[in-house]
Design an enzyme around this catalytic site. Structure first.
Site, mmCIF file in Angstrom:
data_model
loop_
_atom_site.group_PDB
_atom_site.id
_atom_site.type_symbol
_atom_site.label_atom_id
_atom_site.label_comp_id
_atom_site.label_asym_id
_atom_site.label_seq_id
_atom_site.Cartn_x
_atom_site.Cartn_y
_atom_site.Cartn_z
ATOM 1 N NE ARG A 235 -4.220 -1.496 0.212
ATOM 2 C CZ ARG A 235 -4.371 -2.544 -0.595
ATOM 3 N NH1 ARG A 235 -3.471 -2.827 -1.511
ATOM 4 N NH2 ARG A 235 -5.451 -3.301 -0.505
ATOM 5 C CD GLU A 264 -3.167 2.755 -5.484
ATOM 6 O OE1 GLU A 264 -4.192 2.099 -5.731
ATOM 7 O OE2 GLU A 264 -2.138 2.237 -5.028
ATOM 8 C CG HIS A 282 -3.280 -1.222 -6.918
ATOM 9 N ND1 HIS A 282 -3.664 -0.618 -5.748
ATOM 10 C CD2 HIS A 282 -3.272 -2.552 -6.637
ATOM 11 C CE1 HIS A 282 -3.868 -1.534 -4.817
ATOM 12 N NE2 HIS A 282 -3.642 -2.723 -5.337
#
Ligand code: 8YV
Length: 315
Positions: A235, A264, A282
């Site tokens: 993360r 994000e 991601h």
């Protein structure tokens, strides 16, 4: 037996999962804008027994309070830092995630990022496409991956799968974890700073959330140093992103391979011009097979809760 009640989708999900929820469970979606959301919760909140969600929406105490009959939060994804698990536990609400099924793909992504970042394959690809090879000559030398020393922050399922893969590359592996992991061949290091000081590559594989926020801070980044590489498949919040960007811009870190970011889908634009970084949107678990397996496990958790009152893979 069916425990019944309304299945509530909170936030976007992949379309095949949304269809399964609406077709097989008559699920309804929580409106995203405030007045509609409040109206929905006032009118239907009392019927909801299960929430199905993924990492994009916050499942906080206020939302759970508005769903008094809620029994389970079923999450598509292994990370659940967006769900207030303490409130859920206090309220007797089960929370499930999708462990194991994505371990291989995320570990593959970490290894891919290490290789790409150290050998600069994405950058060399850009070099060829820009027609620079015949003009500027051979690409500068890069750094060897095999037999390098790697530190892993977070030796859980994914961290262990990364270590296993890198063992085949002859890498020396050490790790830092909240707790020392019993029965492992990898060396435990007491702090992230000491780990960073000892290795060429630091891989972040720890869970997100408040407990790990900025665990990789400017001190850790400085300890990794101008010959060191940072890889993050966990993360964005685990790394102090401003400190990372500054170190990369100033050449105080050799490079970084990042699949995750603090905000994000926004990625710090200062990184775009740097050949020393590899930036992925991601995609750690984003293969057809893994996402299908995550969906199947999400639906198994939902079905199990609706028929037995218990989820299959509680967090
Ligand atoms: C996905 C992830 O991006 O499982 C996780 O925690 O970060 C990824 O697999 C996400 O869950 C799907 O939106």
């Amino acid at each position: 037996m069916s425990l019944g009640g309304t299945v509530l989708q909170v936030g976007p999900l992949r379309s095949s999962l949304e269809h399964a929820l609406t077709d097989d469970h008559a699920a309804v979606r929580l409106p995203e804008s405030d007045p509609q959301r409040a109206a929905f919760l006032a009118e239907r909140g009392n019927d909801v027994t299960v929430v199905v969600t993924s990492g994009h929406a916050r499942i906080d105490d206020d939302l759970m309070a508005a769903l008094p009959k809620l029994g389970a939060v079923v999450n598509f994804g292994v990370g659940y830092e967006h769900i207030d698990v303490e409130s859920a536990a206090k309220r007797g609400v089960a929370v499930s995630n999708t462990p194991d099924v994505l371990t291989d793909c995320v570990a593959d992504t970490a290894v891919g990022l290490i290789i790409d970042t150290m050998r600069q394959f994405s950058a060399t690809d850009r070099y060829v496409r820009a027609g620079r090879w015949p003009v500027d000559g051979d690409y500068p030398l890069t750094r060897q991956v095999s037999r390098t020393s790697v530190g892993i922050i977070g030796l859980g399922r994914i961290g262990s799968a990364i270590a296993l893969r890198l063992s085949a590359f002859g890498c020396t592996i050490s790790y830092h974890n909240r707790r020392r992991v019993p029965d492992t061949v990898y060396a435990y290091v007491e702090s992230p700073v000491d780990l960073a000081r000892a290795v060429d590559v630091l891989v972040v594989a720890a869970a997100g959330g408040e407990g790990t926020r900025a665990l990789v801070d400017h001190e850790v980044i400085d300890a990794l140093g101008p010959r060191g590489y940072l890889i993050n498949i966990a993360r964005g919040s685990v790394v102090d992103e401003d400190a990372l960007v500054a170190a990369l811009l100033e050449g105080r870190l050799a490079g970084a391979g990042l699949d995750v970011f603090d905000d994000e889908p926004r990625v710090p634009e200062q990184l775009f011009a740097l050949e020393s970084v590899v930036l992925l949107p991601h995609v750690g678990s984003a293969t057809e097979q893994t996402r299908a397996a995550m969906e199947a496990l999400t639906l198994r958790n939902l079905d199990s809760f609706l028929t037995t009152g218990a989820v299959v893979t509680p967090v």
